[in-house]
Design a protein around this motif. Structure first.
Motif, PDB file in Angstrom:
ATOM      1  N   GLY A 390       0.814  -1.431   0.191  1.00 39.51           N
ATOM      2  CA  GLY A 390      -0.021  -0.098   0.163  1.00 39.51           C
ATOM      3  C   GLY A 390       0.637   1.208  -0.133  1.00 39.51           C
ATOM      4  N   SER A 391       1.903   1.200   0.818  1.00 40.49           N
ATOM      5  CA  SER A 391       2.748   2.346   0.973  1.00 40.49           C
ATOM      6  C   SER A 391       3.453   2.663  -0.739  1.00 40.49           C
ATOM      7  N   ALA A 392       3.840   1.512  -1.378  1.00 36.66           N
ATOM      8  CA  ALA A 392       4.408   1.811  -2.665  1.00 36.66           C
ATOM      9  C   ALA A 392       3.420   2.166  -3.581  1.00 36.66           C
ATOM     10  N   VAL A 393       2.219   1.952  -3.579  1.00 34.57           N
ATOM     11  CA  VAL A 393       1.357   2.376  -4.566  1.00 34.57           C
ATOM     12  C   VAL A 393       0.754   3.657  -4.233  1.00 34.57           C
ATOM     13  N   LEU A 394       0.405   4.111  -2.946  1.00 31.98           N
ATOM     14  CA  LEU A 394       0.021   5.295  -2.561  1.00 31.98           C
ATOM     15  C   LEU A 394       0.859   6.435  -2.584  1.00 31.98           C
ATOM     16  N   ARG A 395       2.086   6.205  -1.944  1.00 31.31           N
ATOM     17  CA  ARG A 395       3.086   7.101  -1.815  1.00 31.31           C
ATOM     18  C   ARG A 395       4.426   7.014  -2.507  1.00 31.31           C
ATOM     19  N   ASP A 396       4.332   5.857  -3.414  1.00 33.65           N
ATOM     20  CA  ASP A 396       5.705   5.679  -3.991  1.00 33.65           C
ATOM     21  C   ASP A 396       6.844   5.220  -3.044  1.00 33.65           C
ATOM     22  N   ASP A 397       6.489   4.823  -1.782  1.00 32.67           N
ATOM     23  CA  ASP A 397       7.655   4.581  -0.920  1.00 32.67           C
ATOM     24  C   ASP A 397       8.349   3.279  -1.284  1.00 32.67           C
ATOM     25  N   ALA A 398       9.757   3.504  -1.284  1.00 34.14           N
ATOM     26  CA  ALA A 398      10.448   2.103  -1.708  1.00 34.14           C
ATOM     27  C   ALA A 398      10.303   1.146  -0.366  1.00 34.14           C
ATOM     28  N   PRO A 399      10.185  -0.126  -0.858  1.00 37.67           N
ATOM     29  CA  PRO A 399      10.025  -1.183   0.356  1.00 37.67           C
ATOM     30  C   PRO A 399      11.423  -1.134   1.188  1.00 37.67           C
ATOM     31  N   PRO A 400      11.276  -1.331   2.227  1.00 40.62           N
ATOM     32  CA  PRO A 400      12.670  -1.481   3.130  1.00 40.62           C
ATOM     33  C   PRO A 400      13.584  -2.612   2.730  1.00 40.62           C
ATOM     34  N   ARG A 401      14.984  -2.516   3.102  1.00 39.77           N
ATOM     35  CA  ARG A 401      15.824  -3.566   2.718  1.00 39.77           C
ATOM     36  C   ARG A 401      16.249  -3.975   3.953  1.00 39.77           C
ATOM     37  N   HIS A 402      15.428  -5.000   4.233  1.00 39.55           N
ATOM     38  CA  HIS A 402      15.754  -5.722   5.544  1.00 39.55           C
ATOM     39  C   HIS A 402      15.713  -7.404   5.269  1.00 39.55           C
ATOM     40  N   GLY A 403      15.537  -7.753   4.021  1.00 42.64           N
ATOM     41  CA  GLY A 403      15.869  -9.047   3.790  1.00 42.64           C
ATOM     42  C   GLY A 403      14.140  -9.916   3.736  1.00 42.64           C
ATOM     43  N   LEU A 404      13.139  -9.184   4.218  1.00 44.43           N
ATOM     44  CA  LEU A 404      11.922  -9.884   4.314  1.00 44.43           C
ATOM     45  C   LEU A 404      10.786  -9.290   3.655  1.00 44.43           C
ATOM     46  N   ILE A 405      11.408  -8.500   2.461  1.00 49.55           N
ATOM     47  CA  ILE A 405      10.261  -8.050   1.534  1.00 49.55           C
ATOM     48  C   ILE A 405      11.196  -7.826   0.181  1.00 49.55           C
TER      49      ILE A 405
END
Length: 405
Positions: A390-405
């Motif tokens: 949802g954050s990527a779609v609505l706000r163009d937020d990059a998914p975090p780089r922590h190994g679980l996504i």
């Protein structure tokens, strides 16, 4: 196809898929009995090694088939269809092979890729208990002469009972700066037979019973410098390290979903009686049952399609190594993970709904599909996948780089 000490060195993706199909067919026939008898699949894992599957992602420059993520996901899906225990055992192996690709020195790569081509296997000693969250790591290694000493305890160590090398996540403890390493997290590739390393076969979950996910304790284990690989390069750039790992998890769920659907179909066709109100002679002619199978088929087909799409996205991210491609891959994999998990849990539960009372007989062991799905899908919460999507779609937020996504 070439062999080294009876270990096949795969030529390409097609050969890897063909070998997987042959082995999966063999593994499928004994999956239920293995679980009921709690017979660990040591023989089957050795067959995978001998067939070269464990070395399937070794880079071509080092003599491997270098299969892309999409193909590896299909390999894992086929194995999960046959026996999800066997599919989960090499999961961490492939993730730590990828770490070598993005973080190891050329000398380390040459050594460890050679080990893989010879049939050697990695496992996983990463998670701990007792910290505030799963990211709190208490296991440490300290300088000792020309090498290091490693101490700690790890849990949920999938595949360690079958491994030759155990990658251990640890933090450098070097207050006097006696080594040249920078402070931070490292993965130490430790021989499974090292003095001071103990593997306990104490995994007793309700599902995925045969994955060898027990406890590993490390008591002053000697570690050579050449076995130490920094973890930060996996997250410092668009490596898609997390998307790759999660793609393989999604493949396990999707394989379970299809296996449960096929077993439900076979049961209804051969054993179920029709409900009297349907006024039909055979269960397969009950219109409400037909409807339900249509719904379940759509669920599984959707999961399979999203897995394929996610695999292509990760392939693209590996090829381009750009932020945009890596972010798209993470979102696509998150979608596949949510859909696959939902399908696996729904279909493995519905197998009883559509099959009737006799399907609950313990001797049939049909509940293994739900138990395996429920246990495996606890790896990381789907609710956070929705947040990142949802954050990527609505706000163009990059998914975090922590190994679980």
């Amino acid at each position: 196809m070439t062999t080294s000490l009876d270990v096949v060195v795969l030529a390409d993706a097609d050969e890897a898929l063909a070998s997987t199909a042959r082995l999966a067919a063999e593994f499928h026939s004994g999956a239920s009995e293995r679980e009921q008898d709690r017979r660990l699949p040591a023989v089957e894992i050795e067959q995978l090694s001998q067939a070269g599957i464990y070395a399937a992602t070794v880079p071509a420059t080092y003599g491997g088939a270098d299969v892309p993520p999409s193909v590896l996901a299909e390999i894992i899906r086929r194995l999960a269809y046959a026996d999800p225990n066997i599919a989960q055992i090499p999961h961490s192996h492939f993730v730590y092979v990828h770490l070598l690709k993005v973080a190891a020195t050329p000398e380390q790569q040459e050594f460890f890729f050679g080990e893989l081509l010879a049939g050697k296997r990695f496992a996983n000693a990463q998670s701990e208990r007792g910290g505030k969250t799963i990211t709190d790591i208490a296991t440490t290694f300290t300088p000792d002469g020309d090498g290091f000493r490693l101490t700690g305890a790890k849990y949920y160590c999938t595949g360690t009972l079958f491994a030759n090398w155990i990658p251990v996540l640890a933090r450098l403890d070097d207050p006097e700066e006696r080594s040249s390493l920078l402070a931070g997290d490292y993965v130490l590739y430790v021989p499974a037979d090292s003095a001071g390393l103990h593997i306990a076969d104490d995994w007793n979950a309700l599902g995925q019973k045969l994955t060898g996910s027990g406890t590993v304790t490390l008591d002053n284990v000697a570690v050579q410098p050449d076995w130490v690989v920094p973890r930060s390069p996996a997250f410092d750039g668009p490596t898609s390290y997390g998307a790759y790992a999660q793609l393989l998890h999604a493949a396990i769920d999707v394989g379970i979903a299809r296996a449960a659907l096929d077993e439900a179909k076979e049961f209804v066709r051969t054993k179920s009686r029709p409900w009297f109100e349907a006024k039909v002679d055979n269960a397969v002619d009950d219109p409400l049952l037909v409807q339900r199978f249509g719904e379940l088929t759509v669920s599984v087909a959707t999961a399979e399609a999203t897995l394929v799409a996610a695999g292509i996205a990760v392939d693209t991210a590996f090829a381009q190594a750009s932020d945009d491609a890596a972010q798209a891959a993470s979102v696509a994999v998150a979608v596949a993970k949510v859909v696959g998990e939902r399908s696996a849990l729904e279909v493995s539960s519905a197998i009883f709904e559509v099959s009737g009372t006799r399907s609950a007989g313990a001797e049939l062991n049909l509940d293994r599909h739900w138990r395996n799905a429920r246990t495996h899908t606890l790896h990381d919460p789907a609710r956070w996948k929705y947040q990142h999507i949802g954050s990527a779609v609505l706000r163009d937020d990059a998914p975090p780089r922590h190994g679980l996504i």
